[in-house]
Design a protein around this motif. Structure first.
Motif, PDB file in Angstrom:
ATOM      1  N   GLU A 135      13.385 -19.804  22.502  1.00  0.00           N
ATOM      2  CA  GLU A 135      14.838 -19.785  22.601  1.00  0.00           C
ATOM      3  C   GLU A 135      15.306 -19.012  23.825  1.00  0.00           C
ATOM      4  O   GLU A 135      14.529 -18.295  24.454  1.00  0.00           O
ATOM      5  N   GLN A 139      26.896 -18.523  13.048  1.00  0.00           N
ATOM      6  CA  GLN A 139      25.777 -19.418  12.757  1.00  0.00           C
ATOM      7  C   GLN A 139      25.224 -19.119  11.368  1.00  0.00           C
ATOM      8  O   GLN A 139      24.904 -17.989  11.048  1.00  0.00           O
ATOM      9  N   TYR A 160      21.047 -20.596  12.027  1.00  0.00           N
ATOM     10  CA  TYR A 160      20.299 -19.733  12.946  1.00  0.00           C
ATOM     11  C   TYR A 160      21.066 -18.435  13.206  1.00  0.00           C
ATOM     12  O   TYR A 160      21.619 -18.247  14.285  1.00  0.00           O
TER      13      TYR A 160
END
Length: 170
Positions: free
Chosen positions: A95, A130, A133
């Motif tokens: 990420e 979120q 996530y």
């Protein structure tokens, strides 16, 4: 009088040198900003992960491999590998976090130590709110970012992420 003037000039010079460092990523939300070429996912290890404090009880534990944290000072992007460990699986995600805009992006996923697969939903998204996530926001808040700027170097990010956190209120 002279010493106050010298002190004032010295203070202004010090502030002048500090401003570029603190405002380093302040204009990265401009329209002409472009992301650099994304390097391939780095090798990671499940030993030595820094646990990520999650907002609700879950059988899945999240952790970041500190050895995978990198900062591109030209783009302000912090990239890393985060590992999800559950009762029956260990999966990883490669990420990036962009502190200047409060966004994160998933570049690739790896299931149970298999090959990395490009993420199908690989666009920049807001970290706030979120549900699926929540960990990028936690990482940003706990040491990756200092407000709208990336922490100075990966070693400082790691130190901050390893520091004890207070009680979660959000």
């Amino acid at each position: 009088m002279f010493s106050r003037s010298v002190a004032g000039v010295a203070a202004l010079l010090c502030m002048g040198f500090a401003i570029p460092a603190s405002a380093q990523y302040a204009d990265l939300d401009r329209a002409d900003w472009k992301e650099d070429t994304v390097p391939p996912p780095p090798a990671y290890s499940v030993s030595g992960l820094i646990d990520i404090e999650m907002p609700r009880a879950s059988s899945v534990r999240m952790g970041i491999d500190p050895k995978t944290i990198t900062l591109n000072s030209d783009t302000g992007i912090v990239r890393y590998v985060v590992v999800a460990r559950g009762p029956s699986a260990v999966n990883a995600m490669y990420e990036g976090i962009r502190c200047a805009t409060g966004e994160y992006r998933v570049y690739a996923r790896q299931v149970q130590g298999g090959e990395w697969s490009p993420a199908s939903d690989s666009e920049w998204k807001s970290m706030r709110g979120q549900v699926t996530y929540p960990h990028p926001y936690r990482l940003a808040r706990d040491g990756i970012c200092l407000g709208a700027t990336a922490n100075s170097v990966p070693e400082e990010m790691i130190r901050a992420l390893r520091s004890p956190k207070g009680t979660l209120y959000d």
